[in-house]
Design an enzyme around this catalytic site. Sequence first.
Site, mmCIF file in Angstrom:
data_model
loop_
_atom_site.group_PDB
_atom_site.id
_atom_site.type_symbol
_atom_site.label_atom_id
_atom_site.label_comp_id
_atom_site.label_asym_id
_atom_site.label_seq_id
_atom_site.Cartn_x
_atom_site.Cartn_y
_atom_site.Cartn_z
ATOM 1 N N SER A 1 5.340 -4.332 1.081
ATOM 2 C CA SER A 1 5.156 -3.218 1.984
ATOM 3 C C SER A 1 3.824 -3.574 2.998
ATOM 4 C CB SER A 1 4.776 -2.081 1.331
ATOM 5 O OG SER A 1 3.381 -1.908 0.836
ATOM 6 N N ASP A 2 4.081 -2.772 4.212
ATOM 7 C CA ASP A 2 2.736 -3.101 4.959
ATOM 8 C C ASP A 2 1.736 -2.046 4.391
ATOM 9 O OD1 ASP A 2 2.278 -2.923 8.552
ATOM 10 O OD2 ASP A 2 0.759 -3.198 6.926
ATOM 11 N N TRP A 3 0.488 -2.148 4.797
ATOM 12 C CA TRP A 3 -0.490 -1.607 3.878
ATOM 13 C C TRP A 3 -0.173 0.022 4.092
ATOM 14 C CZ3 TRP A 3 -0.054 -6.236 2.883
ATOM 15 C CH2 TRP A 3 -0.751 -6.907 2.344
ATOM 16 N N GLY A 4 0.184 0.626 2.871
ATOM 17 C CA GLY A 4 0.229 2.183 3.005
ATOM 18 C C GLY A 4 1.720 2.239 3.217
ATOM 19 N N GLY A 5 2.403 1.542 3.324
ATOM 20 C CA GLY A 5 3.677 1.803 3.944
ATOM 21 C C GLY A 5 4.933 1.933 2.749
#
Length: 752
Positions: free
Chosen positions: A292-296
Amino acid sequence: MDKFPSLNLLSIFAIFAVLSPAYAQHPRHNMPDATAQNQAIAARPWMNPKLSPDQRADMVLRQMTLDEKIDLLHGQGMPGWRGKPMPNADLGNGGVGFVLGVPRLGIPIIQMDDAAYGVRLSARNGRYSTAMPSNLGSAASWDAQAACEYGGVIGRELRAQGYNMSLGGGVDLVRELRGGRTFEYMGEDPILAGTLVGNRIKCEQAVHVIGDIKHYAMNDQESGRTEVDVIIGKRAMQESDLLAFQIGIAVGHPAAVMCAYNAVNGDYSCQNNYLLTDVLKQSWHFPGFVLSDWGGTHSTVKASAAGLDNEQPLDIFYSEKMKEAVQSGAVPMSQLDDHVHRILRSEFAVGIVDYPTQKSVVQAERDLNIARKVEEQSIVLLKNEHNILPLDVAKIHSIAIIGSHADVGMISGGGSAQVDPPGSTSPEWQEHVWFPPSPLKVIRAQSSASTVQFDSGSDAASAAALAGRSDVAIVFVNQWSSEGMDLPSLSLPDNQDALIEQVAAANPRTIVVLESSTAVLMPWIDKVSGVVEAWFAGSGGTHAVANILFGKVNPSGKLPITFPLTEADQPPPQIVPPPPGAQGRTAVMRTGEAKPTFSVEYTEGLKVGYKWYDAEHKKVLFPFGFGLAYTTYSYSNLQVEPGATPAVTFTVKNTGNRAGEEIAEVYAALPASANEPPKRLVGWSKVPLNPGESKQVRVAIPQLYLSIYDEQQQGWKLLPGSYSFMVGGSSADLPLVKQVDLSATPAPNSGQ
Ligand code: GLC
């Protein structure tokens, strides 16, 4: 008879050399002896390099405990990330994230760092990184070999700094030129973007660094990026943004795909079954892992079932919650094992298990030279009236250097892509960062002009006065941008347009050097003599710009994006701001599921960039694929070879008096029944030519590039009918045209 046959000097040396420790240390000779290797394989059969990555991964998987499996499915945090603790911080390498390994089984930690155009966070870790030209800038080279060298620099510097995974590889199509991360992407055409990002990734992974391709998918605006829901049809997606990823994956075989913050057609990208499973893992047979993207990440069971393999940077959904879900059966053990298998097989496939990182000294000189050469191929000459360029140092006795901190350096892009200049204090998020050496210094060194004077441009009258006293004025202007923001307009900020106008009024022999993130509006275009697009030029950029200005290098770059006449000419709805009260990034950090709070419908569908301006018959300032040179080229003799893989052949001639490289572009118009835009890029060739030299060029065209995506059949097909092939030096200058009939042929493979 001597007891010992006389040993001549060479033999003595040879014996000494074999025994000397230096010999043993030389990597080529430091081969683990067969016995030691066999012992290692006996103890850990998966260490046998003769087995496939999948076989090796399965062997490790069978040894792992549930907790060890869960450890591979999430990050250990990022320094400073929302104040979250990092319990294993001592195991990190100072980058933006890491994933625990399994020491008892010889599986290393995955040490990852951002590396869009260079290794991030270097100076603050006491390290050195080379800033390559911006990703968009490098796309202007249209050069697969340059893209490979780009990836090689970044891969080697990641390894030297102790990392074994890159988070570069941005390839979202530039649908909205004001997108804050346009400089991090590869332009508006899926075939150009996918081919170049794939070559970058291929060469990153060749030095045993896990490459990733991002942000999958439709991450086209920064405003409200974690709350926006992109609405787009499947055919439009497949023939535009997804095609760039499909080609990038087919060319570069990235081991990782980073899913995007935004949602697509109602589901967040990182839990979007269509994107992650139907398309990526089933249709394209992607064997690697999705992080995932960071916090995604937004859920446990839904995301796991949709195909998310790894949560970054933390463990909100994929640690304790994942363990509970597996133990309750909500997440089948087979699904968990597939996530783990994908990560392990990627580690074996890229070689981070067999070639553990060993920190070393970065080859700065070599990498700076590569950065300069890539920038030299990426600079686009947009205007050269009266051949004011290249500057003739024999005739020019005074040069005014104006604006854009040209007495300091050249600007670079912000956000997670930001590279630290050597020795800098760590730049803050979205700080404007300039890379030395300064254009003033380098131009002074390269020109024998008696005077090269600088004016900051803060007072346009003062700058104009200097220009009026000089033989030529070079105005450096910048359009800075960053992740986490979008540009309010394509106009140059900070009154730089007025500065150019006043300087050009004082001296029409004015050259503008653009240090831009994306396209720029140019209300002064008719008042200046020369325009050079240098993009965010990187650590070698100033020398590259000077080499172009003084003619040491003949420009060959061509635009990877359209420069429109106004922002309003872009497809609607353009940047859509989040509604008042939208959650903002913290939304993704809530423990509950965040929801998209607004949507943007891509009514232009697959008509991205030049396809839109063509279909809408809109004039543009500078077209996709445009670029001038210090010589001229002509085209002739177009032939088309129909068949399973059609090809075009044609002749290019250098009709000028300087050697150069011409990017010859091939476009196709599909049959009317395809209901497609007027034309699409289907291939190109970069042709080195001496003055007067002609070459015959052949460009093969993969069927996929001539096909349409059929939503009903959920696959690609080549329609029978009349195709028109066009060849020339820009999307708006295609002197060669040939019509041929192509018959329907079996559906092309998925671009593999
Ligand atoms: C950022 C970016 C992504 C980057 C990651 C780690 O928010 O969207 O491109 O790799 O987080 O910094």
